[in-house]
Design a protein around this motif. Structure first.
Motif, PDB file in Angstrom:
ATOM      1  N   GLN A  55     -92.459 -40.277 -39.746  1.00  0.00           N
ATOM      2  CA  GLN A  55     -93.191 -40.599 -40.976  1.00  0.00           C
ATOM      3  C   GLN A  55     -92.445 -41.621 -41.845  1.00  0.00           C
ATOM      4  O   GLN A  55     -92.878 -41.930 -42.957  1.00  0.00           O
ATOM      5  CB  GLN A  55     -93.411 -39.334 -41.809  1.00  0.00           C
ATOM      6  N   GLY A  56     -91.302 -42.097 -41.347  1.00  0.00           N
ATOM      7  CA  GLY A  56     -90.503 -43.039 -42.123  1.00  0.00           C
ATOM      8  C   GLY A  56     -89.685 -42.368 -43.210  1.00  0.00           C
ATOM      9  O   GLY A  56     -89.211 -43.017 -44.137  1.00  0.00           O
ATOM     10  N   LEU A  57     -89.497 -41.054 -43.101  1.00  0.00           N
ATOM     11  CA  LEU A  57     -88.740 -40.280 -44.086  1.00  0.00           C
ATOM     12  C   LEU A  57     -87.387 -39.893 -43.498  1.00  0.00           C
ATOM     13  O   LEU A  57     -86.947 -40.474 -42.533  1.00  0.00           O
ATOM     14  CB  LEU A  57     -89.546 -39.045 -44.506  1.00  0.00           C
ATOM     15  N   GLY A  58     -86.711 -38.932 -44.124  1.00  0.00           N
ATOM     16  CA  GLY A  58     -85.437 -38.447 -43.619  1.00  0.00           C
ATOM     17  C   GLY A  58     -84.246 -38.901 -44.436  1.00  0.00           C
ATOM     18  O   GLY A  58     -83.109 -38.792 -44.006  1.00  0.00           O
ATOM     19  N   ILE A  59     -84.521 -39.424 -45.615  1.00  0.00           N
ATOM     20  CA  ILE A  59     -83.466 -39.828 -46.544  1.00  0.00           C
ATOM     21  C   ILE A  59     -83.639 -38.946 -47.777  1.00  0.00           C
ATOM     22  O   ILE A  59     -84.440 -39.238 -48.657  1.00  0.00           O
ATOM     23  CB  ILE A  59     -83.598 -41.316 -46.941  1.00  0.00           C
ATOM     24  N   GLY A  60     -82.916 -37.855 -47.818  1.00  0.00           N
ATOM     25  CA  GLY A  60     -83.093 -36.906 -48.902  1.00  0.00           C
ATOM     26  C   GLY A  60     -81.885 -36.780 -49.794  1.00  0.00           C
ATOM     27  O   GLY A  60     -80.772 -37.144 -49.414  1.00  0.00           O
ATOM     28  N   VAL A  61     -82.137 -36.263 -50.987  1.00  0.00           N
ATOM     29  CA  VAL A  61     -81.080 -35.883 -51.921  1.00  0.00           C
ATOM     30  C   VAL A  61     -81.510 -34.552 -52.520  1.00  0.00           C
ATOM     31  O   VAL A  61     -82.669 -34.385 -52.901  1.00  0.00           O
ATOM     32  CB  VAL A  61     -80.827 -36.952 -53.005  1.00  0.00           C
ATOM     33  N   ALA A  62     -80.581 -33.596 -52.542  1.00  0.00           N
ATOM     34  CA  ALA A  62     -80.963 -32.253 -52.983  1.00  0.00           C
ATOM     35  C   ALA A  62     -79.764 -31.503 -53.541  1.00  0.00           C
ATOM     36  O   ALA A  62     -78.616 -31.844 -53.264  1.00  0.00           O
ATOM     37  CB  ALA A  62     -81.552 -31.468 -51.808  1.00  0.00           C
ATOM     38  N   THR A  63     -80.092 -30.474 -54.300  1.00  0.00           N
ATOM     39  CA  THR A  63     -79.089 -29.509 -54.745  1.00  0.00           C
ATOM     40  C   THR A  63     -79.688 -28.127 -54.591  1.00  0.00           C
ATOM     41  O   THR A  63     -80.915 -27.963 -54.613  1.00  0.00           O
ATOM     42  CB  THR A  63     -78.656 -29.756 -56.212  1.00  0.00           C
ATOM     43  N   SER A  64     -78.829 -27.149 -54.422  1.00  0.00           N
ATOM     44  CA  SER A  64     -79.293 -25.763 -54.405  1.00  0.00           C
ATOM     45  C   SER A  64     -78.570 -25.012 -55.515  1.00  0.00           C
ATOM     46  O   SER A  64     -77.403 -25.273 -55.805  1.00  0.00           O
ATOM     47  CB  SER A  64     -79.048 -25.097 -53.052  1.00  0.00           C
ATOM     48  N   ILE A  65     -79.319 -24.114 -56.130  1.00  0.00           N
ATOM     49  CA  ILE A  65     -78.795 -23.328 -57.247  1.00  0.00           C
ATOM     50  C   ILE A  65     -79.160 -21.876 -57.000  1.00  0.00           C
ATOM     51  O   ILE A  65     -80.335 -21.540 -56.834  1.00  0.00           O
ATOM     52  CB  ILE A  65     -79.399 -23.820 -58.587  1.00  0.00           C
ATOM     53  N   ALA A  66     -78.155 -21.021 -56.956  1.00  0.00           N
ATOM     54  CA  ALA A  66     -78.393 -19.585 -56.765  1.00  0.00           C
ATOM     55  C   ALA A  66     -78.848 -18.984 -58.086  1.00  0.00           C
ATOM     56  O   ALA A  66     -78.312 -19.312 -59.145  1.00  0.00           O
ATOM     57  CB  ALA A  66     -77.123 -18.902 -56.290  1.00  0.00           C
ATOM     58  N   SER A  67     -79.841 -18.117 -58.019  1.00  0.00           N
ATOM     59  CA  SER A  67     -80.329 -17.461 -59.236  1.00  0.00           C
ATOM     60  C   SER A  67     -79.824 -16.025 -59.284  1.00  0.00           C
ATOM     61  O   SER A  67     -79.507 -15.431 -58.251  1.00  0.00           O
ATOM     62  CB  SER A  67     -81.863 -17.489 -59.281  1.00  0.00           C
ATOM     63  N   PRO A  68     -79.780 -15.451 -60.474  1.00  0.00           N
ATOM     64  CA  PRO A  68     -79.352 -14.059 -60.605  1.00  0.00           C
ATOM     65  C   PRO A  68     -80.274 -13.084 -59.880  1.00  0.00           C
ATOM     66  O   PRO A  68     -79.875 -11.972 -59.559  1.00  0.00           O
ATOM     67  CB  PRO A  68     -79.385 -13.804 -62.119  1.00  0.00           C
ATOM     68  N   THR A  69     -81.504 -13.504 -59.587  1.00  0.00           N
ATOM     69  CA  THR A  69     -82.456 -12.629 -58.901  1.00  0.00           C
ATOM     70  C   THR A  69     -82.273 -12.634 -57.392  1.00  0.00           C
ATOM     71  O   THR A  69     -82.976 -11.917 -56.692  1.00  0.00           O
ATOM     72  CB  THR A  69     -83.906 -13.054 -59.230  1.00  0.00           C
ATOM     73  N   GLY A  70     -81.347 -13.470 -56.892  1.00  0.00           N
ATOM     74  CA  GLY A  70     -81.111 -13.525 -55.457  1.00  0.00           C
ATOM     75  C   GLY A  70     -81.795 -14.673 -54.754  1.00  0.00           C
ATOM     76  O   GLY A  70     -81.535 -14.925 -53.583  1.00  0.00           O
ATOM     77  N   GLU A  71     -82.685 -15.360 -55.454  1.00  0.00           N
ATOM     78  CA  GLU A  71     -83.308 -16.538 -54.874  1.00  0.00           C
ATOM     79  C   GLU A  71     -82.341 -17.712 -54.950  1.00  0.00           C
ATOM     80  O   GLU A  71     -81.448 -17.737 -55.786  1.00  0.00           O
ATOM     81  CB  GLU A  71     -84.569 -16.937 -55.644  1.00  0.00           C
ATOM     82  N   ALA A  72     -82.560 -18.668 -54.091  1.00  0.00           N
ATOM     83  CA  ALA A  72     -81.877 -19.955 -54.203  1.00  0.00           C
ATOM     84  C   ALA A  72     -82.957 -20.983 -54.505  1.00  0.00           C
ATOM     85  O   ALA A  72     -84.032 -20.962 -53.895  1.00  0.00           O
ATOM     86  CB  ALA A  72     -81.149 -20.304 -52.920  1.00  0.00           C
ATOM     87  N   PHE A  73     -82.704 -21.837 -55.452  1.00  0.00           N
ATOM     88  CA  PHE A  73     -83.637 -22.905 -55.786  1.00  0.00           C
ATOM     89  C   PHE A  73     -83.094 -24.209 -55.222  1.00  0.00           C
ATOM     90  O   PHE A  73     -81.901 -24.487 -55.337  1.00  0.00           O
ATOM     91  CB  PHE A  73     -83.817 -23.031 -57.298  1.00  0.00           C
ATOM     92  N   ILE A  74     -83.968 -24.974 -54.624  1.00  0.00           N
ATOM     93  CA  ILE A  74     -83.609 -26.290 -54.114  1.00  0.00           C
ATOM     94  C   ILE A  74     -84.454 -27.312 -54.844  1.00  0.00           C
ATOM     95  O   ILE A  74     -85.686 -27.208 -54.868  1.00  0.00           O
ATOM     96  CB  ILE A  74     -83.881 -26.399 -52.603  1.00  0.00           C
TER      97      ILE A  74
END
Length: 166
Positions: A107-126
């Motif tokens: 699809q011409g993609l595959g160049i990403g930038v991301a961060t992950s943040i752990a939440s107190p509820t146990g989820e991780a947010f990206i």
């Protein structure tokens, strides 16, 4: 730092309907094709994207490639900042990884930038922006800018989760 982005970020923490607007602004800053905020648990992924078109890309990504190496490595790193694909996978690994080989690269993609943040509820947010390959990798200067915004993102997500509205 982008003051308008930060204002919108904190507003979205209270008014969840504004997250797509925040994601569109993040996408613009990243010069991306789309952006997404994902809540990851061991058993599910929920997301909000920057557009209905990009929502289709995200849905296909998670449906076709659950537990893919890209997401797994991002979460495993527990890096307190933003990372690029090239920071977590080599070119050779990307060429053989199914999510790249069979989905992103065609699809011409595959160049990403991301961060992950752990939440107190146990989820991780990206928080992730996807660039088209022709844009090239996200520059170090932009990573530094995003890293300055990351504590604000963590606080906004904590407030949003605290309200049970994210």
């Amino acid at each position: 730092m982008d003051e308008l982005f930060l204002d919108d970020l904190y507003e979205a923490a209270v008014v969840p309907e504004l997250w797509p607007q925040v994601l569109r602004r993040f996408q613009e800053i990243a010069r991306g094709a789309g952006a997404v905020l994902v809540a990851v648990t061991p058993t599910s992924n929920r997301w909000i994207s920057s557009s209905s078109e990009f929502d289709q890309v995200v849905a296909a990504h998670f449906n076709r490639f659950p537990g893919n190496e890209r997401t797994r490595r991002l979460l495993e790193r527990r890096h307190a900042g933003f990372l690029r694909d090239i920071d977590i996978l080599s070119d050779a690994e990307m060429a053989s990884e199914p999510v790249y080989r069979d989905f992103l690269l065609p699809q011409g993609l595959g160049i990403g930038v991301a961060t992950s943040i752990a939440s107190p509820t146990g989820e991780a947010f990206i928080l992730h922006a996807e660039r088209e390959r022709e844009e090239g990798h996200v520059e170090d200067k932009l990573i530094a800018r995003f890293d300055l915004m990351r504590p604000h993102l963590a606080r906004a997500l904590s407030a949003s989760v605290g309200d049970a509205s994210a």
